[in-house]
Design an enzyme around this catalytic site. Sequence first.
Site, PDB file in Angstrom:
ATOM      1  CE  LYS A  44      -4.029  -0.550   4.864  1.00  0.00           C
ATOM      2  NZ  LYS A  44      -5.223   0.278   4.775  1.00  0.00           N
ATOM      3  CG  HIS A  91      -2.297  -0.887   0.605  1.00  0.00           C
ATOM      4  ND1 HIS A  91      -2.187  -2.409   1.056  1.00  0.00           N
ATOM      5  CD2 HIS A  91      -3.079  -0.872   0.470  1.00  0.00           C
ATOM      6  CE1 HIS A  91      -3.518  -2.844   1.292  1.00  0.00           C
ATOM      7  NE2 HIS A  91      -4.082  -1.899   0.536  1.00  0.00           N
TER       8      HIS A  91
END
Length: 251
Positions: free
Chosen positions: A145, A141
Site C-alpha cells: 500500500k 495494511h
Amino acid sequence: MIRMVLNGCNGKMGKVISEMAKASTNISIVAGIDKNSSGLTYPCYNHINECEDEIDVILDFSRPDALDALCQYSKAKNIPIVFCTTGYTEKQLSKIHSLSEDIAVFHSANMSIGINIINNMLRSISNMLYKDFDIEIIEKHHNQKVDAPSGTALLLANTIKDSIEDETIFNNGRNGLHKRERNEIGIHAIRGGNIIGDHEIIFAGKGECIEIKHTAISREVFAIGALKACEYIYGKEKGLYSMDDVVNTSL
C-alpha cells in the site's frame, strides 16, 4: 441491467469485482480499462478514451493519476462515476467535487458497509467521549500500500474531528520526546505482509478503554460495496454521493 466499465479491471480489486459481477443480476461489466488485458471475459482498453461501448456507470479502482482522464471522459459523455481509489491529493479531491456539479459522482474512502456504519457511530459518540477520553486510530495494511495514513483512517479521523466541538489536531505516528497533547487525535499506520485492512479506534479514559475495530477478512467486502454504489448512483441527478447515502438507504 446496468452496463458498467471497470477502470483498473486487472488490479487486485478489479479481479475480485469482475468475479462478483458475474453473479450479479443487476450489473454487467461491458468493458474494462487496464494495461494488462489477460484473462478477461470482456473487452479491455489501454485508456478510457478508447472505450466507445454503451455505458451506464464507470467504476474506478485504480490509481490517483487516472483521475484527470476519467473526469474528462465522464463529464463529456455525462456518465455517472464511482471513485473507489484512495491516496488523492487535496487538489484532486477538489476536482472530484467540481465534477459533481455537472454529473452524478460517488466517492468514498472505503466501500465497506461495516466501516461506514462505524463512521456513522463516531459522529454520534465522539463529542460526548472527547471530554474524558483520549482518541487514537490504528490502521494496518499490506506492505504494498502506497498511501499512509490510509484513506479510511483519514475518513474516520475527520469524522471524529468534525464531530468534536473543541478544536483538535492530528498527530501522525507520534515521534520524539513529548507528552500527548490533550487536543490530539493520534493516527498510526502499520504496513506488513498481506493484511487486507484493519482499523481500530481507541477511546482511552481513566480506568476504562473503549475499542471499536473493523477487520476486512476478504477484498470481497469492498467489491460488494462498490457494486452497491454503482446500483445506487445509476439514474441519479448530478451531485456528490457517498457510502453514507447507501448505508442510510439500507437502514
